[in-house]
Motif scaffolding. Structure first.
Motif, PDB file in Angstrom:
ATOM      1  N   GLN A 123      57.334  42.304  24.980  1.00  0.00           N
ATOM      2  CA  GLN A 123      56.419  43.092  23.498  1.00  0.00           C
ATOM      3  C   GLN A 123      54.482  43.129  24.132  1.00  0.00           C
ATOM      4  OE1 GLN A 123      57.862  42.510  19.887  1.00  0.00           O
ATOM      5  NE2 GLN A 123      59.859  42.471  20.312  1.00  0.00           N
ATOM      6  N   ALA A 124      53.848  42.133  24.491  1.00  0.00           N
ATOM      7  CA  ALA A 124      52.967  41.818  24.708  1.00  0.00           C
ATOM      8  C   ALA A 124      52.359  43.138  25.912  1.00  0.00           C
ATOM      9  CB  ALA A 124      52.019  40.734  25.481  1.00  0.00           C
ATOM     10  N   GLY A 125      52.674  43.468  26.403  1.00  0.00           N
ATOM     11  CA  GLY A 125      52.733  45.806  27.380  1.00  0.00           C
ATOM     12  C   GLY A 125      52.283  44.483  28.457  1.00  0.00           C
ATOM     13  N   PRO A 126      51.313  45.398  29.210  1.00  0.00           N
ATOM     14  CA  PRO A 126      50.871  45.118  30.958  1.00  0.00           C
ATOM     15  C   PRO A 126      49.931  44.610  30.787  1.00  0.00           C
ATOM     16  CG  PRO A 126      50.828  46.881  30.437  1.00  0.00           C
ATOM     17  CD  PRO A 126      51.521  46.530  29.026  1.00  0.00           C
ATOM     18  N   ALA A 127      49.717  43.074  31.416  1.00  0.00           N
ATOM     19  CA  ALA A 127      48.742  42.544  31.791  1.00  0.00           C
ATOM     20  C   ALA A 127      47.259  42.877  31.724  1.00  0.00           C
ATOM     21  CB  ALA A 127      48.858  40.981  32.216  1.00  0.00           C
ATOM     22  N   PRO A 128      46.486  42.407  31.786  1.00  0.00           N
ATOM     23  CA  PRO A 128      45.645  43.075  31.783  1.00  0.00           C
ATOM     24  C   PRO A 128      44.843  42.728  33.762  1.00  0.00           C
ATOM     25  CG  PRO A 128      43.998  41.635  30.472  1.00  0.00           C
ATOM     26  CD  PRO A 128      46.438  42.053  30.747  1.00  0.00           C
ATOM     27  N   ILE A 129      43.960  43.958  33.788  1.00  0.00           N
ATOM     28  CA  ILE A 129      44.046  44.083  35.936  1.00  0.00           C
ATOM     29  C   ILE A 129      42.892  42.809  35.250  1.00  0.00           C
ATOM     30  CG2 ILE A 129      43.704  45.034  38.284  1.00  0.00           C
ATOM     31  CD1 ILE A 129      45.409  47.214  36.908  1.00  0.00           C
ATOM     32  N   PRO A 130      42.225  42.179  36.172  1.00  0.00           N
ATOM     33  CA  PRO A 130      40.752  41.331  36.987  1.00  0.00           C
ATOM     34  C   PRO A 130      40.012  41.985  37.554  1.00  0.00           C
ATOM     35  CG  PRO A 130      43.474  39.759  37.674  1.00  0.00           C
ATOM     36  CD  PRO A 130      43.941  41.381  37.024  1.00  0.00           C
ATOM     37  N   ALA A 131      39.048  41.976  37.248  1.00  0.00           N
ATOM     38  CA  ALA A 131      38.193  42.548  37.929  1.00  0.00           C
ATOM     39  C   ALA A 131      38.111  43.447  39.140  1.00  0.00           C
ATOM     40  CB  ALA A 131      36.209  42.579  37.163  1.00  0.00           C
ATOM     41  N   GLU A 132      38.243  41.511  39.568  1.00  0.00           N
ATOM     42  CA  GLU A 132      38.336  41.472  41.394  1.00  0.00           C
ATOM     43  C   GLU A 132      39.688  42.218  42.094  1.00  0.00           C
ATOM     44  OE1 GLU A 132      40.236  38.269  39.431  1.00  0.00           O
ATOM     45  OE2 GLU A 132      38.385  38.912  39.832  1.00  0.00           O
ATOM     46  N   ASP A 133      40.458  42.979  40.897  1.00  0.00           N
ATOM     47  CA  ASP A 133      41.721  43.344  42.224  1.00  0.00           C
ATOM     48  C   ASP A 133      41.196  45.271  41.044  1.00  0.00           C
ATOM     49  OD1 ASP A 133      42.345  41.452  42.541  1.00  0.00           O
ATOM     50  OD2 ASP A 133      44.109  40.651  40.890  1.00  0.00           O
ATOM     51  N   ARG A 134      40.607  45.701  40.547  1.00  0.00           N
ATOM     52  CA  ARG A 134      40.549  47.091  40.219  1.00  0.00           C
ATOM     53  C   ARG A 134      39.875  47.843  40.721  1.00  0.00           C
ATOM     54  NH1 ARG A 134      37.203  45.752  34.633  1.00  0.00           N
ATOM     55  NH2 ARG A 134      39.251  44.458  33.827  1.00  0.00           N
ATOM     56  N   PRO A 135      40.170  48.237  41.307  1.00  0.00           N
ATOM     57  CA  PRO A 135      40.014  49.318  42.739  1.00  0.00           C
ATOM     58  C   PRO A 135      38.609  49.692  42.120  1.00  0.00           C
ATOM     59  CG  PRO A 135      41.627  50.850  41.089  1.00  0.00           C
ATOM     60  CD  PRO A 135      41.340  49.458  40.771  1.00  0.00           C
ATOM     61  N   GLU A 136      37.788  50.047  42.995  1.00  0.00           N
ATOM     62  CA  GLU A 136      36.194  51.029  42.816  1.00  0.00           C
ATOM     63  C   GLU A 136      36.435  52.569  42.545  1.00  0.00           C
ATOM     64  OE1 GLU A 136      32.991  49.086  43.377  1.00  0.00           O
ATOM     65  OE2 GLU A 136      34.483  47.229  44.369  1.00  0.00           O
ATOM     66  N   PRO A 137      35.431  52.369  41.586  1.00  0.00           N
ATOM     67  CA  PRO A 137      35.288  53.560  40.951  1.00  0.00           C
ATOM     68  C   PRO A 137      34.523  54.728  41.872  1.00  0.00           C
ATOM     69  CG  PRO A 137      34.435  52.293  40.278  1.00  0.00           C
ATOM     70  CD  PRO A 137      34.359  51.085  40.925  1.00  0.00           C
TER      71      PRO A 137
END
Length: 137
Positions: A123-137
């Motif tokens: 019900q909570a939906g997808p977990a946020p992606i931690p900053a260190e795991d996010r792709p570089e812009p």
């Protein structure tokens, strides 16, 4: 009222079809390491009804079959298929299999807690992606 009549309407199946469906229900439940009582509770059925279904002694309505399939994480079509494909042969990723292997050793109350937590996460939906795991812009 119409929903209650729909739930109680049973699809007439042959003894062979009931036996195959019952075997698949039991196989799916055991594969997940769930007790008959827990599956019955989660599906809103009496344990004796689930036992009769697994034994091929009772017909089942569409609504009840859908609820059991949901609890067992198994498509209705797989439970009713004519071929001899095992329910436990359904594709699952490694994390899914590891989760259920781990849950197999838990007691019923602990499994209920895990199920409640899984529903919360769903019900909570997808977990946020931690900053260190996010792709570089």
């Amino acid at each position: 009222m119409a929903d209650q009549r729909r739930e109680s309407a049973e699809v007439s199946r042959s003894a062979q079809e009931r036996a195959r469906l019952g075997q698949r229900l039991r196989e799916a439940r055991e594969y997940l390491g769930l007790s008959l009582e827990l599956v019955a509770e989660q599906a809103g059925l009496m344990p004796a009804v689930v036992a009769s279904l697994e034994g091929g002694r009772k017909n089942i309505g569409d609504a009840e079959l859908e609820r059991l399939a949901h609890v067992l994480k198994c498509p209705v079509a797989a439970l009713l298929a004519d071929d001899e494909v095992a329910v436990s042969d359904a594709p699952h990723d490694a994390a899914y299999r590891a989760l259920f292997r781990s849950a197999r050793d838990l007691g019923d109350e602990d499994r209920r807690q895990v199920l409640r937590f899984a529903r919360f996460l769903e019900q909570a939906g997808p977990a946020p992606i931690p900053a260190e795991d996010r792709p570089e812009p």
